[in-house]
Scaffold this motif. Structure first.
Motif: not given
Length: 408
Positions: A226-228, A246-250
């Protein structure tokens, strides 16, 4: 820059808790979290309340345990004045920061202070977080002698360029040596991984998972990056120097983790945690997730006693200053209302494999979640809301549906 503390009511200088906490604590276990706020370097993704040597404003690591012992003594006084029965500690967790930057004798001293004041259950889980390059055989032997039972190793990745993107400084080979040393001493080892770092491919992630599994530990945690706000990583992404996760990759990475860990004999028991047996679940984290009581010691540490939440001043210098004046280091407190408590129970409980009861939730919301494939239909009929694999990937949607459908 560490994340900001929440707002709340000002805590009295003597740390006195509301009169309701004695009743609220009945039937709950008691745990202790001990925050060690020191790091050699700050990792680019980290927004925890940690400090390098140049950020301590004159505070000495050498005196830190004496300050912790002052807060431990104060906590016993606060609990007794609030008519909260003292309970032996169910779990103890030393986190950070990097607890193993302190001499092992300091950790042993702090643990003994907890043992002398609260008492510790005979089979209590006692954990310390560690960077792999801080562990030697001599250090681990000291942990054994002090009474620690478990070491949580911050592996994060087995791939050098991924570690570099996270600003992690250890050599991947150090993880294997650290875990071998932990096991040889007879302690449990847990591995922490992070996925979705800039530049990390699915093949990179597979390599890290396979390496973690090969270490033959009984517990592995895998957390999506998560990028804080305010971190070095956020600034690099904001400037275009690095790509955002990348949400899909995660999501693909999570599915791969569940696949490989399941094949290796691990079972998920919380969205980001897998273990080979129930005995190897993190009992300390379960205490949080199941709304038990805990006292958090150290700068910025949070506590929950009998339905009241409170938190300490953030900086080690402010923490030491308050204790030097025989004042509580607690800055503020809150007593969540029933609506907030229910929200938290759904947020946390739904993330557990054991799930939450269907009772009290809108039947239409439950039917919708079954239709979407996010909860197990058979278990819902039996009275439990339990996430499917798709539900784990879309846990926030599950919570929204359960909590807010009736308000639409």
């Amino acid at each position: 820059m560490a994340s900001q503390l929440p707002d709340g009511l000002a805590m009295p200088l003597n740390g006195a808790l509301p009169s309701t906490v004695g009743v609220g604590a009945l039937g709950k276990t008691m745990s202790a979290y001990v925050h060690i706020p020191f790091c050699r370097v700050r990792c680019g993704y980290c927004d925890f309340n940690t400090y390098t040597a140049t950020e301590l404003r004159g505070v000495s690591r050498a005196s830190y345990v004496e300050e912790l012992k002052k807060e431990i003594a104060l906590s016993i006084d606060v609990l007794q004045r609030a008519d909260v029965s003292l309970r032996p500690l169910h779990t103890v967790f030393f986190g950070g920061g990097t607890p193993t930057l302190l001499p092992v004798s300091d950790l042993a001293d702090a643990l003994q202070a907890l043992r002398d004041s609260h008492g510790i259950e005979p089979e209590a889980e006692i954990t310390v977080e560690a960077n792999p390059d801080t562990l030697t055989a001599e250090y681990v032997d000291g942990l054994v002698r002090a009474g620690f039972t478990r070491v949580s190793v911050g592996m994060q990745s087995a791939v050098p360029h991924v570690l570099s993107a996270l600003d992690r400084t250890h050599n991947p080979a150090a993880v294997d040596q650290a875990v071998s040393t932990i096991h040889s001493a007879g302690l449990e080892a847990s591995i922490d991984l992070i996925y979705g770092a800039p530049g990390e491919s699915l093949a990179d992630w597979r390599r890290s998972l396979e390496q973690a599994i090969s270490l033959n530990t009984g517990h592995i945690s895998a957390y999506a990056l998560i990028v804080e706000d305010g971190t070095a990583l956020a600034r690099k992404i904001g400037s275009g120097a690095m790509d955002a996760p990348d949400d899909d990759l995660q999501a693909e990475m999570y599915e791969l983790a569940d696949e490989l860990l399941s094949k290796a004999g691990f079972q998920w028991y919380e969205i980001s945690n897998w273990a080979k047996s129930q005995q190897q679940h993190s009992q300390h984290n379960l205490a949080y997730w199941n709304n038990q009581d805990w006292w958090g010691y150290g700068p910025g540490a949070h506590s929950a006693i009998g339905g009241t939440r409170f938190w300490n001043v953030k900086h080690p210098a402010a923490y030491a200053g308050r204790l030097a004046e025989a004042h509580s280091p607690a800055l503020s407190y809150e007593t969540p209302d029933q609506q907030a408590v229910t929200l938290e129970q759904v947020l946390l409980g739904s993330r557990l494999a054991a799930g939450i009861p269907t009772q009290g939730h809108d039947p239409q919301a439950i039917s919708t979640l079954i239709a979407w494939g996010l909860i197990d239909g058979k278990r819902a009929i039996e009275g439990r809301i339990e996430l499917t694999l798709s539900g784990r990937l879309r846990a926030d949607e599950v919570v929204r549906e359960l909590l807010f459908r009736s308000q639409d």
